[in-house]
Design a protein around this motif. Structure first.
Motif, PDB file in Angstrom:
ATOM      1  N   ALA A 171      -6.552  -4.104 -60.974  1.00 58.84           N
ATOM      2  CA  ALA A 171      -6.840  -4.691 -59.669  1.00 58.84           C
ATOM      3  C   ALA A 171      -5.550  -5.002 -58.909  1.00 58.84           C
ATOM      4  CB  ALA A 171      -7.674  -5.957 -59.842  1.00 58.84           C
ATOM      5  N   HIS A 172      -4.547  -5.453 -59.645  1.00 62.49           N
ATOM      6  CA  HIS A 172      -3.266  -5.770 -59.010  1.00 62.49           C
ATOM      7  C   HIS A 172      -2.616  -4.507 -58.434  1.00 62.49           C
ATOM      8  CE1 HIS A 172       0.534  -7.841 -58.318  1.00 62.49           C
ATOM      9  NE2 HIS A 172       1.146  -6.833 -58.932  1.00 62.49           N
ATOM     10  N   ILE A 173      -2.652  -3.426 -59.191  1.00 59.55           N
ATOM     11  CA  ILE A 173      -2.062  -2.160 -58.727  1.00 59.55           C
ATOM     12  C   ILE A 173      -2.771  -1.669 -57.472  1.00 59.55           C
ATOM     13  CG2 ILE A 173      -1.762   0.278 -59.308  1.00 59.55           C
ATOM     14  CD1 ILE A 173      -1.345  -0.599 -62.226  1.00 59.55           C
ATOM     15  N   ILE A 174      -4.101  -1.726 -57.479  1.00 58.62           N
ATOM     16  CA  ILE A 174      -4.876  -1.271 -56.316  1.00 58.62           C
ATOM     17  C   ILE A 174      -4.576  -2.158 -55.106  1.00 58.62           C
ATOM     18  CG2 ILE A 174      -7.205  -1.042 -55.379  1.00 58.62           C
ATOM     19  CD1 ILE A 174      -8.121  -0.252 -58.184  1.00 58.62           C
ATOM     20  N   GLY A 175      -4.498  -3.469 -55.329  1.00 58.43           N
ATOM     21  CA  GLY A 175      -4.182  -4.389 -54.235  1.00 58.43           C
ATOM     22  C   GLY A 175      -2.835  -4.090 -53.605  1.00 58.43           C
ATOM     23  N   ASP A 176      -1.827  -3.811 -54.439  1.00 60.77           N
ATOM     24  CA  ASP A 176      -0.505  -3.461 -53.918  1.00 60.77           C
ATOM     25  C   ASP A 176      -0.552  -2.166 -53.114  1.00 60.77           C
ATOM     26  OD1 ASP A 176       0.647  -5.685 -54.956  1.00 60.77           O
ATOM     27  OD2 ASP A 176       1.584  -4.684 -56.676  1.00 60.77           O
ATOM     28  N   SER A 177      -1.331  -1.200 -53.601  1.00 58.98           N
ATOM     29  CA  SER A 177      -1.444   0.084 -52.909  1.00 58.98           C
ATOM     30  C   SER A 177      -2.073  -0.099 -51.529  1.00 58.98           C
ATOM     31  CB  SER A 177      -2.289   1.048 -53.745  1.00 58.98           C
ATOM     32  OG  SER A 177      -2.516   2.251 -53.047  1.00 58.98           O
ATOM     33  N   ILE A 178      -3.138  -0.902 -51.466  1.00 63.39           N
ATOM     34  CA  ILE A 178      -3.804  -1.155 -50.182  1.00 63.39           C
ATOM     35  C   ILE A 178      -2.863  -1.884 -49.229  1.00 63.39           C
ATOM     36  CG2 ILE A 178      -5.680  -2.431 -49.075  1.00 63.39           C
ATOM     37  CD1 ILE A 178      -7.321  -1.954 -51.635  1.00 63.39           C
ATOM     38  N   GLN A 179      -2.146  -2.872 -49.752  1.00 62.61           N
ATOM     39  CA  GLN A 179      -1.238  -3.645 -48.906  1.00 62.61           C
ATOM     40  C   GLN A 179      -0.110  -2.760 -48.365  1.00 62.61           C
ATOM     41  OE1 GLN A 179      -0.439  -7.569 -50.284  1.00 62.61           O
ATOM     42  NE2 GLN A 179       1.586  -7.677 -49.342  1.00 62.61           N
ATOM     43  N   ASP A 180       0.377  -1.837 -49.193  1.00 67.19           N
ATOM     44  CA  ASP A 180       1.435  -0.928 -48.742  1.00 67.19           C
ATOM     45  C   ASP A 180       0.944  -0.044 -47.596  1.00 67.19           C
ATOM     46  OD1 ASP A 180       3.207  -1.937 -50.561  1.00 67.19           O
ATOM     47  OD2 ASP A 180       2.893  -0.347 -52.050  1.00 67.19           O
ATOM     48  N   GLU A 181      -0.297   0.422 -47.673  1.00 68.49           N
ATOM     49  CA  GLU A 181      -0.842   1.268 -46.607  1.00 68.49           C
ATOM     50  C   GLU A 181      -0.956   0.495 -45.297  1.00 68.49           C
ATOM     51  OE1 GLU A 181      -4.126   3.898 -47.175  1.00 68.49           O
ATOM     52  OE2 GLU A 181      -3.890   3.908 -49.353  1.00 68.49           O
ATOM     53  N   ILE A 182      -1.419  -0.742 -45.390  1.00 66.83           N
ATOM     54  CA  ILE A 182      -1.514  -1.557 -44.175  1.00 66.83           C
ATOM     55  C   ILE A 182      -0.122  -1.840 -43.618  1.00 66.83           C
ATOM     56  CG2 ILE A 182      -2.285  -3.760 -43.213  1.00 66.83           C
ATOM     57  CD1 ILE A 182      -4.421  -3.864 -45.374  1.00 66.83           C
ATOM     58  N   GLN A 183       0.836  -2.090 -44.518  1.00 67.47           N
ATOM     59  CA  GLN A 183       2.199  -2.395 -44.090  1.00 67.47           C
ATOM     60  C   GLN A 183       2.831  -1.215 -43.369  1.00 67.47           C
ATOM     61  OE1 GLN A 183       3.804  -5.748 -45.293  1.00 67.47           O
ATOM     62  NE2 GLN A 183       4.394  -5.182 -43.223  1.00 67.47           N
ATOM     63  N   GLN A 184       2.541   0.001 -43.821  1.00 67.41           N
ATOM     64  CA  GLN A 184       3.079   1.181 -43.151  1.00 67.41           C
ATOM     65  C   GLN A 184       2.509   1.323 -41.747  1.00 67.41           C
ATOM     66  OE1 GLN A 184       2.483   4.643 -45.600  1.00 67.41           O
ATOM     67  NE2 GLN A 184       3.660   3.826 -47.318  1.00 67.41           N
ATOM     68  N   ALA A 185       1.242   0.973 -41.576  1.00 72.78           N
ATOM     69  CA  ALA A 185       0.606   1.068 -40.263  1.00 72.78           C
ATOM     70  C   ALA A 185       1.047  -0.058 -39.337  1.00 72.78           C
ATOM     71  CB  ALA A 185      -0.915   1.059 -40.412  1.00 72.78           C
ATOM     72  N   PHE A 186       1.341  -1.236 -39.929  1.00 71.68           N
ATOM     73  CA  PHE A 186       1.768  -2.404 -39.154  1.00 71.68           C
ATOM     74  C   PHE A 186       3.028  -2.990 -39.799  1.00 71.68           C
ATOM     75  CE2 PHE A 186      -2.801  -1.957 -38.715  1.00 71.68           C
ATOM     76  CZ  PHE A 186      -3.009  -2.105 -37.350  1.00 71.68           C
ATOM     77  N   PRO A 187       4.179  -2.328 -39.602  1.00 70.49           N
ATOM     78  CA  PRO A 187       5.406  -2.737 -40.298  1.00 70.49           C
ATOM     79  C   PRO A 187       5.885  -4.147 -39.956  1.00 70.49           C
ATOM     80  CG  PRO A 187       5.863  -1.094 -38.608  1.00 70.49           C
ATOM     81  CD  PRO A 187       4.382  -1.158 -38.745  1.00 70.49           C
ATOM     82  N   GLU A 188       5.476  -4.670 -38.797  1.00 74.37           N
ATOM     83  CA  GLU A 188       5.932  -5.995 -38.398  1.00 74.37           C
ATOM     84  C   GLU A 188       4.992  -7.103 -38.861  1.00 74.37           C
ATOM     85  OE1 GLU A 188       3.008  -4.689 -35.332  1.00 74.37           O
ATOM     86  OE2 GLU A 188       4.477  -3.803 -36.680  1.00 74.37           O
ATOM     87  N   ALA A 189       3.983  -6.757 -39.669  1.00 73.05           N
ATOM     88  CA  ALA A 189       2.949  -7.723 -40.051  1.00 73.05           C
ATOM     89  C   ALA A 189       3.252  -8.390 -41.385  1.00 73.05           C
ATOM     90  CB  ALA A 189       1.587  -7.039 -40.118  1.00 73.05           C
ATOM     91  N   GLU A 190       2.750  -9.627 -41.512  1.00 70.34           N
ATOM     92  CA  GLU A 190       2.720 -10.315 -42.795  1.00 70.34           C
ATOM     93  C   GLU A 190       1.275 -10.240 -43.300  1.00 70.34           C
ATOM     94  OE1 GLU A 190       4.363 -14.181 -42.974  1.00 70.34           O
ATOM     95  OE2 GLU A 190       6.250 -13.626 -41.980  1.00 70.34           O
ATOM     96  N   ILE A 191       1.094  -9.734 -44.516  1.00 68.38           N
ATOM     97  CA  ILE A 191      -0.236  -9.412 -45.020  1.00 68.38           C
ATOM     98  C   ILE A 191      -0.566 -10.267 -46.234  1.00 68.38           C
ATOM     99  CG2 ILE A 191      -1.720  -7.558 -45.892  1.00 68.38           C
ATOM    100  CD1 ILE A 191       0.332  -5.616 -44.536  1.00 68.38           C
ATOM    101  N   ILE A 192      -1.743 -10.852 -46.209  1.00 67.71           N
ATOM    102  CA  ILE A 192      -2.257 -11.599 -47.362  1.00 67.71           C
ATOM    103  C   ILE A 192      -3.562 -10.940 -47.789  1.00 67.71           C
ATOM    104  CG2 ILE A 192      -3.107 -13.818 -48.206  1.00 67.71           C
ATOM    105  CD1 ILE A 192      -1.337 -15.183 -46.153  1.00 67.71           C
ATOM    106  N   LEU A 193      -3.560 -10.390 -48.996  1.00 62.89           N
ATOM    107  CA  LEU A 193      -4.720  -9.662 -49.514  1.00 62.89           C
ATOM    108  C   LEU A 193      -5.315 -10.436 -50.679  1.00 62.89           C
ATOM    109  CD1 LEU A 193      -6.015  -6.850 -48.836  1.00 62.89           C
ATOM    110  CD2 LEU A 193      -4.789  -5.979 -50.820  1.00 62.89           C
ATOM    111  N   HIS A 194      -6.607 -10.728 -50.602  1.00 63.84           N
ATOM    112  CA  HIS A 194      -7.281 -11.461 -51.675  1.00 63.84           C
ATOM    113  C   HIS A 194      -8.276 -10.516 -52.360  1.00 63.84           C
ATOM    114  CE1 HIS A 194      -8.964 -14.938 -53.767  1.00 63.84           C
ATOM    115  NE2 HIS A 194     -10.171 -14.427 -53.517  1.00 63.84           N
ATOM    116  N   ILE A 195      -8.149 -10.379 -53.689  1.00 66.29           N
ATOM    117  CA  ILE A 195      -9.031  -9.494 -54.446  1.00 66.29           C
ATOM    118  C   ILE A 195     -10.244 -10.287 -54.940  1.00 66.29           C
ATOM    119  CG2 ILE A 195      -9.219  -7.950 -56.418  1.00 66.29           C
ATOM    120  CD1 ILE A 195      -7.371  -6.950 -54.229  1.00 66.29           C
TER     121      ILE A 195
END
Length: 208
Positions: A171-195
């Motif tokens: 779950a941690h690996i998948i969460g990091d992968s999802i967060q990386d994709e969002i970060q690439q689309a919104f590089p100036e964003a701070e992202i908090i992902l809850h699994i």
């Protein structure tokens, strides 16, 4: 906005006492030089807005873009008024410029207020975030997406539902992968992902 009021008052006074335009050639030269300088400045500001995302620079760019449009309108009005010897044309252009200034002021103010009030990101951005998350094969659903912007930074928070029997490491690996994709689309964003193992807003199945 203040400029629009002053222009309107001046146009009203000139309407009461109409007079032909004097030194139209000098006026056109003034408009031409001003337009060239404005184009150079707006081009530079556009590049800086893309680089920094500054709301203040974007507002100033919008202001000078308004100047560019009004300069063109004024130039056309001056030529038409001089050739046709109709001072009312110049007054009509002045009133149009005043209306355009009000529209520009409203647009700049609304953008700044949205940032100050922590308004949600545009619906197009929210749909893009949900699309990025939803296309991941391990994601069962998403909920509680919250977004806002503060100055130059965007904030994105959301809950992602994965299989409840999945290991914590997976779950941690998948969460990091999802967060990386969002970060690439919104590089100036701070992202908090809850699994989540399930969506708290939906009935839980026996499997859960």
């Amino acid at each position: 906005g203040g400029s629009a009021v002053l222009v309107s008052l001046e146009a009203a006074q000139r309407f009461a006492v109409q007079s032909p335009i004097h030194q139209g050639g000098l006026a056109l030269w003034t408009v031409g030089i001003s337009t060239a300088a404005t184009v150079a400045l707006v081009t530079y500001q556009q590049r800086e807005v893309k680089r920094t995302g500054s709301v203040a620079v974007a507002a100033d760019r919008a202001h000078y873009t308004t100047d560019f449009v009004t300069n063109i309108a004024v130039g056309i009005g001056l030529m038409a008024a001089a050739r046709l010897e109709q001072p009312l044309i110049d007054l009509g252009v002045a009133l149009c410029v005043a209306v355009y200034l009000v529209v520009g002021a409203w647009s700049i103010g609304r953008t700044a207020i949205d940032v100050l009030m922590d308004r949600e990101l545009p619906e197009s951005d929210r749909k893009r975030i949900l699309s990025l998350v939803g296309r991941h094969p391990s994601v069962r659903s998403t909920h509680d997406l919250r977004t806002r912007s503060s100055g130059l930074t965007k904030f994105i928070q959301l809950h992602v539902v994965l299989e409840p029997t999945m290991s914590l490491g997976r779950a941690h690996i998948i969460g990091d992968s999802i967060q990386d994709e969002i970060q690439q689309a919104f590089p100036e964003a701070e992202i908090i992902l809850h699994i989540d193992p399930w969506n708290d807003h939906e009935p839980r199945t026996t499997k859960d």
